[in-house]
Design an enzyme around this catalytic site. Structure first.
Site, short mmCIF file in Angstrom:
data_model
loop_
_atom_site.label_atom_id
_atom_site.label_comp_id
_atom_site.label_asym_id
_atom_site.label_seq_id
_atom_site.Cartn_x
_atom_site.Cartn_y
_atom_site.Cartn_z
N SER A 147 96.69 50.01 37.58
CA SER A 147 97.46 51.21 37.24
C SER A 147 98.12 51.14 35.86
O SER A 147 98.60 50.11 35.42
CB SER A 147 98.53 51.44 38.29
N ARG B 185 92.27 64.25 29.75
CA ARG B 185 93.04 64.61 30.94
C ARG B 185 94.29 63.74 31.04
O ARG B 185 94.24 62.54 30.83
CB ARG B 185 92.20 64.40 32.19
N LEU C 112 88.45 65.95 47.08
CA LEU C 112 89.58 66.86 47.16
C LEU C 112 89.13 68.30 46.98
O LEU C 112 89.54 69.19 47.74
CB LEU C 112 90.61 66.51 46.10
N ALA C 113 88.27 68.56 46.02
CA ALA C 113 87.85 69.93 45.76
C ALA C 113 87.00 70.46 46.92
O ALA C 113 87.26 71.55 47.45
CB ALA C 113 87.07 70.01 44.45
N ARG D 273 96.43 56.56 26.44
CA ARG D 273 95.25 55.84 26.88
C ARG D 273 94.22 55.58 25.78
O ARG D 273 93.71 54.48 25.65
CB ARG D 273 94.55 56.61 28.00
N LEU E 227 93.82 65.18 40.49
CA LEU E 227 94.04 65.48 41.90
C LEU E 227 94.59 66.89 42.02
O LEU E 227 94.19 67.67 42.89
CB LEU E 227 95.01 64.46 42.50
C1 LIG Z 1 90.09 54.46 40.29
C2 LIG Z 1 90.49 55.88 40.03
C3 LIG Z 1 91.82 56.25 40.12
C4 LIG Z 1 92.20 57.57 39.89
N1 LIG Z 1 93.52 57.89 39.98
C5 LIG Z 1 93.89 59.17 39.78
C6 LIG Z 1 95.27 59.55 39.92
O1 LIG Z 1 96.14 58.73 40.21
N2 LIG Z 1 95.60 60.85 39.73
C7 LIG Z 1 94.67 61.79 39.42
O2 LIG Z 1 95.04 62.95 39.29
N3 LIG Z 1 93.37 61.46 39.30
C8 LIG Z 1 92.96 60.19 39.47
N4 LIG Z 1 91.63 59.87 39.34
C9 LIG Z 1 90.64 60.93 39.13
C10 LIG Z 1 90.36 61.68 40.44
O3 LIG Z 1 90.38 60.76 41.51
C11 LIG Z 1 89.02 62.40 40.48
O4 LIG Z 1 88.82 63.11 39.31
C12 LIG Z 1 88.96 63.40 41.63
O5 LIG Z 1 89.32 62.77 42.83
C13 LIG Z 1 87.60 64.03 41.79
O6 LIG Z 1 87.56 64.83 42.95
P1 LIG Z 1 86.33 65.77 43.27
O7 LIG Z 1 86.64 66.46 44.54
O8 LIG Z 1 86.00 66.59 42.10
O9 LIG Z 1 85.07 64.79 43.47
P2 LIG Z 1 84.84 63.45 44.32
O10 LIG Z 1 86.02 63.02 45.05
O11 LIG Z 1 84.17 62.51 43.41
O12 LIG Z 1 83.81 63.90 45.44
C14 LIG Z 1 82.46 64.15 45.18
C15 LIG Z 1 81.80 64.55 46.48
O13 LIG Z 1 80.50 65.06 46.19
C16 LIG Z 1 79.55 64.46 47.04
N5 LIG Z 1 78.29 64.46 46.30
C17 LIG Z 1 78.06 64.08 45.02
N6 LIG Z 1 76.78 64.30 44.69
C18 LIG Z 1 76.19 64.82 45.78
C19 LIG Z 1 74.87 65.28 46.06
N7 LIG Z 1 73.91 65.28 45.14
N8 LIG Z 1 74.61 65.73 47.32
C20 LIG Z 1 75.59 65.77 48.27
N9 LIG Z 1 76.85 65.40 48.03
C21 LIG Z 1 77.14 64.93 46.81
C22 LIG Z 1 80.10 63.13 47.40
O14 LIG Z 1 79.55 62.72 48.62
C23 LIG Z 1 81.59 63.44 47.49
O15 LIG Z 1 81.86 63.94 48.78
C24 LIG Z 1 91.23 58.54 39.55
C25 LIG Z 1 89.90 58.17 39.47
C26 LIG Z 1 89.52 56.85 39.66
C27 LIG Z 1 88.09 56.48 39.48
#
Ligand SMILES: Cc1cc2nc3c(=O)[nH]c(=O)nc-3n(C[C@H](O)[C@H](O)[C@H](O)COP(=O)(O)OP(=O)(O)OC[C@H]3O[C@@H](n4cnc5c(N)ncnc54)[C@H](O)[C@@H]3O)c2cc1C
Ligand code: SF4
Ligand code: FES
Lengths: 654, 256
Positions: free
Chosen positions: A297, A448, A54-55, A343, A454
């Site tokens: 969930s 959190r 997402l980020a 939690r 998200l």
């Molecule tokens: C099962 C589950 C359910 C969840 N449900 C919720 C929810 O309902 N609501 C909520 O708010 N949050 C929820 N969360 C938390 C939330 O999903 C995550 O914190 C959030 O999506 C993280 O997003 P991000 O963009 O930071 O990283 P990520 O989505 O983890 O993306 C990381 C990216 O970095 C890339 N990457 C990593 N290392 C490297 C590298 N060395 N070189 C190149 N690329 C790399 C990967 O390829 C990926 O594209 C949940 C988490 C889990 C595990």
């Protein structure tokens, strides 16, 4: 070499980017003061965005829309597969569509309190403000949020709040939000603004020695093994959390800490690594083969009752255990909140009953979540309508039917609040290196709230990073990176050589243990000694065992195959090597923080009722650690937290 | 529990895109019915590595059936025998002691094998890039409630948007057509009021992009929807064809 636990205390650190003044005006003020880059000049600047969750996807798409040349990276075969895709429950926003008293102020309040007063107020306030725009943005992109019959958006309630502000798309909110951002990203890729590098792993950061600025990254092409440099004028890390240091977690298998750890080794401070979140309702481990854990969930606790047998070692079928031989321990200990305690409390209670030998299922690490009463009261149909898909998933994994036999659940590592230290602009201590999403430490303090990750990922990516990167390039008037510049070329040469050397080193050990076996061992150690409950003794023990394991890793590791091919064993080995370093810092941080707060529970610091006891006198700060060498005691920089809007109070759920 | 199984796996091994591949036979003992299919491959890989042999490469990440990375043809069926279940969610209780199981990569000209069971599905991303989005640059969005969306439209959009981009539909199709994937994305966006302005160009551009890749044509076999782990209904293809005809006629008239 001194003992790792004898860390030094360095200069305090402060966020100098947040404007002062009224909390409500800070973000507008910052946007107004931020420097801009003339649209015609933007195309001369290259920005690297690592990660497409997402980020990362939202940041890369937005920077592309603004006219920057963007290089985007992920380790999966497609940006759409980033771990964000797996998020289930929903995303918070202070829209107040229900007219139930919600507001930016209330979301801000809930987040600061939920974080147990360990987050920076100005960042949290901005997050709450931006939450409104996120929903608008996502709806415009076609994210199919749940709607009511009148065509308006539906919401639900989540833990830790009294209002209904969670927007969702069935149990696939993360998927739908990520597809929105991914589609915006693909549009920029097709337009030639963004160059996508899938199956490409960042293995080092390029920092120029003369000015200490982040100027690029070194990657390994996961298909060909080619090690390459990519130069840029700013680098944004959006590489997710480091939960997989615990091996068995709800994270995707590939989630890793390599990008943030490499940046940390270059001088970026790492903040609050001990703040890890444990989710109480996951499907328990079923055997030694277990490779990951699956979340069920949190909403299930609305209708399920948690219990274990009263007697230890009771191996009867749950249906044969009569009512008066069951212990509904949450209802017993927390009569006011019952099965809906937060939690961390639910998790620790489950651990305690299992430690007493009353756990159920294989290995005795599980408790029942029983829907029998709810089914009797509401009928099977109603329960099916509410949780049908979750029940199906449970049955697919366990082979047990939760309509007739209580679910077995157990807590698991789920999320990491700690991460690279950033200021209000999301800039790390390395100029030109920005960090967004779960990879930074910024908004959740010590805990959190559900549905807030998200929100943070998209706030950072769509709305904060673009402002900060513009400001950085405008303010520094940095010249576009020139590959022929001798200083930059030398820095890139050195980084590239370092990466090659490390790849060779991993292959050269040629021992008799796989990276996976070390990862499992590390995870088990971390879970037992630095998991749900931490003590000085357990943490000291962990600090003794981690370096020994690391030493064994570099002596006995076996990586089959070569460097110039698709080699998944090699990928894993590199990630485990970094986890073995990060784990030590995580444990040290937990040892030094002699208080309990949020997801960090120190057994020595609890109330007579067994609840977490904060120590605001001593620990109302962010612990930002500076790297000093592998196994060398790091340097602690404290960022004192000031609470202007919110007065720290004690949480109570009894 | 002593219901552990011994299985024979015949696995496609191919060192690189241009190398020849072959099925190789391995036995895996002590397989628990609680293991997932990918965990069996994990066990096999640990054994191979311990013997100094190269592990079997396969794509996977979430292991929860949502990222779309896993892509195994198991006994001739994409994602294996269990309906609406990805390979990572397929558990071994659906197999019996002594079974011989074939494991192969997606087979389609548009998905070249990278190594062993890993294929290149970049073509699917390129189809999305051609029009699988709504143009809404960050910051341009109106207030979310400005346009109500009928609940059935929102639900239909969601059903189509549940596609995980795994490519099983292509692997299952005798023509290796990507119609189900493409139509699902078009349906998701075209059914929403926000997606209407670009509906015509979207369908024309995405179909053109699909045709530019190495996918085959659709002859209404329906194997795609049977294999789809997310239950994408085959009707989306009919709707796409209808949208396409309308848009093509309109663009001929306007001389686009
Ligand atoms: C099962 C589950 C359910 C969840 N449900 C919720 C929810 O309902 N609501 C909520 O708010 N949050 C929820 N969360 C938390 C939330 O999903 C995550 O914190 C959030 O999506 C993280 O997003 P991000 O963009 O930071 O990283 P990520 O989505 O983890 O993306 C990381 C990216 O970095 C890339 N990457 C990593 N290392 C490297 C590298 N060395 N070189 C190149 N690329 C790399 C990967 O390829 C990926 O594209 C949940 C988490 C889990 C595990
Ligand atoms: S339509 Fe189904 S089979 Fe095809 S890519 Fe989407 S989820 Fe996979
Ligand atoms: S590994 Fe993600 S869908 Fe199978």
């Amino acid at each position: 070499m001194s003992a790792y636990s004898e860390y030094r205390v360095g200069e305090p650190i402060a966020d100098t980017r947040s404007p002062g003044g009224p909390m409500n005006d800070r973000w507008s003020q910052r946007k107004f003061e931020a420097q801009l880059v003339n649209p015609a000049n933007r195309r001369h600047h290259t920005v690297i965005v690592v990660g497409t969750g997402l980020a990362g996807a939202s940041a890369a798409a937005t920077l592309g829309e603004q006219g920057y040349r963007v290089e985007s990276f992920c380790y999966q075969d497609s940006p759409r597969r980033a771990h964000s895709i797996a998020a289930q429950g929903g995303i918070n926003a202070a829209k107040n569509y229900r007219n139930d008293g919600d507001s930016v102020q209330r979301l801000f309040h809930d987040t600061v309190k939920g974080g147990d007063f360990r987050a920076r107020e100005s960042n949290v306030h901005r997050l709450a403000e931006i939450s409104l725009q996120i929903i608008d943005q996502c709806v415009a992109q076609g994210v199919p949020f749940a709607r009511e019959y009148g065509g308006l958006l539906n919401t639900r309630s989540f833990g830790g709040t009294q209002v209904s502000r969670t927007f969702y798309a069935a149990g696939q909110t993360g998927q739908q939000l990520l597809l929105g951002a991914y589609q915006a990203l693909e549009r920029q890729i097709a337009a030639g603004q963004v160059t996508m590098h899938p199956r490409t792993e960042m293995l080092d950061l390029i920092v120029t020695p003369q000015d200490g600025r982040a100027r690029g990254i070194v990657t390994r092409d996961l298909v060909t093994g080619k090690v390459e440099r990519h130069l840029a004028d700013a680098v944004v890390l959006c590489t997710g959390g480091y939960g997989n240091v615990f091996y068995l977690t709800t994270n995707a298998k590939g989630c890793n800490a390599t990008a943030i750890w490499r940046a940390h080794r270059h001088g970026a401070l790492l903040a609050n690594p001990c703040y890890t979140q444990i989710h109480p309702t996951c499907i328990p481990v079923s055997g030694d083969h277990q490779s990951k854990l699956t979340l069920m969930s949190e909403s299930l606790r609305n209708d399920g009752r948690v219990w274990v047998p009263k007697a230890t070692g009771d191996e009867r079928h749950p249906g044969q255990i009569p009512e008066d031989e069951r212990d509904y321990y949450l209802e017993r200990v927390y009569p006011a909140f019952g099965n809906l305690v937060p939690r961390d409390i639910a998790s620790r209670a489950a651990k305690n009953v299992c430690d007493e030998g009353r756990g159920v299922g294989p290995g005795g690490r599980g408790v029942y979540l029983d829907f029998a009463d709810a089914i009797e009261r509401l009928g099977r149909k109603a329960i099916e309508a509410r949780y049908g898909n979750l029940f199906e998933m449970y049955e697919r994994i366990t082979g047990e039917d939760p309509y007739t036999r209580p679910m077995r659940i157990y807590p698991a590592i789920h999320y990491t609040m700690g991460g690279l230290w950033v200021d209000y602009d999301l800039q790390s201590t390395i100029p030109g290196l920005f960090v967004a999403g779960e990879a930074n430490f910024s908004d959740h303090g010590a805990n959190r709230l559900g549905a807030s990750a998200l929100m943070q990922g998209l706030a950072d990516g769509y709305f904060v990073v673009p402002v900060s990167v513009n400001n950085y390039l405008g303010e520094t008037r940095i010249a576009p990176a020139d590959p022929a510049d001798p200083a930059l070329a030398a820095a890139a040469d050195a980084a590239e050589a370092g990466v090659r050397e490390r790849v060779e080193r991993l292959l050269a050990v040629d021992g008799d243990r796989t990276a996976d076996s070390f990862h499992r061992e590390l995870g088990q150690l971390m879970w037992e000694l630095c998991g749900m409950e931490r003590t000085e003794e357990s943490l000291t023990e962990a600090l003794r065992r981690i370096p020994a394991l690391r030493e064994e890793f570099w002596r006995r590791l076996k990586v089959p195959g070569g460097p110039e091919q698709l080699n998944q064993s090699l990928e894993k080995a590199g990630r485990v090597a970094d986890f073995l370093e990060l784990a030590e810092l995580l444990v040290l941080d937990a040892l030094h923080r002699e208080e309990s707060c949020g997801g960090h529970f120190r057994a020595e610091s609890q109330t007579p009722e067994g609840e977490a006891l904060r120590d605001d006198e001593r620990f109302s700060y962010v612990a930002a650690w500076e790297f000093a060498g592998v196994g060398e005691p790091p340097v602690l920089h404290r960022e004192e937290l000031a609470f202007v809007e919110e007065k720290p109070t004690t949480r109570s759920y009894a | 529990m002593s219901d552990l199984m011994e299985l024979t796996l015949r696995v496609w091994r191919q060192p690189g895109p241009d190398a020849d591949g072959e099925m190789r036979t391995y036995t895996v003992a002590d397989v628990s019915p609680d293991m997932s299919f990918l965990e069996v491959l994990d066990v096999l890989n640990e054994e191979l590595a311990a013997r100094g042999e190269e592990p079997v490469a396969f794509d996977h990440d979430c292991r929860e059936g949502i990222c779309g990375a896993c892509s195994l043809v198991i006994n001739g069926e994409p994602h294996g025998p269990q309906k609406r279940t990805t390979a990572c969610q397929l558990h071994m209780r659906h197999f019996a002691d002594g079974d011989v199981i074939d494991v192969e990569p997606w087979r389609a000209a548009a998905f070249p094998v990278v190594r062993d069971l890993v294929v290149d599905r970049g073509a699917l991303d390129r189809i999305v890039g051609a029009g699988g989005y709504i143009t809404a640059p960050t910051g341009s969005a109106p207030e979310a409630h400005a346009t109500p969306v009928a609940k059935d439209a929102a639900d239909e959009a969601f059903t189509a948007a549940a596609c995980i981009g795994c490519g099983a539909c292509v692997a299952a199709c005798p023509n290796a057509s990507a119609m189900l994937f493409t139509a699902a994305k078009i349906k998701h966006l075209n059914v929403l009021p926000q997606g209407r302005p670009e509906a015509g160009t979207r369908v024309l551009d995405m179909v053109a992009a699909m045709d530019a890749e190495d996918f085959g044509g659709c002859t209404n076999v329906g194997a795609c929807a049977t294999a789809c782990p997310k239950g994408i209904p085959v009707d989306v293809i009919t709707e796409m064809n209808r949208d396409w005809l309308k848009a093509a006629a309109r663009s001929r008239k306007s001389g686009r």
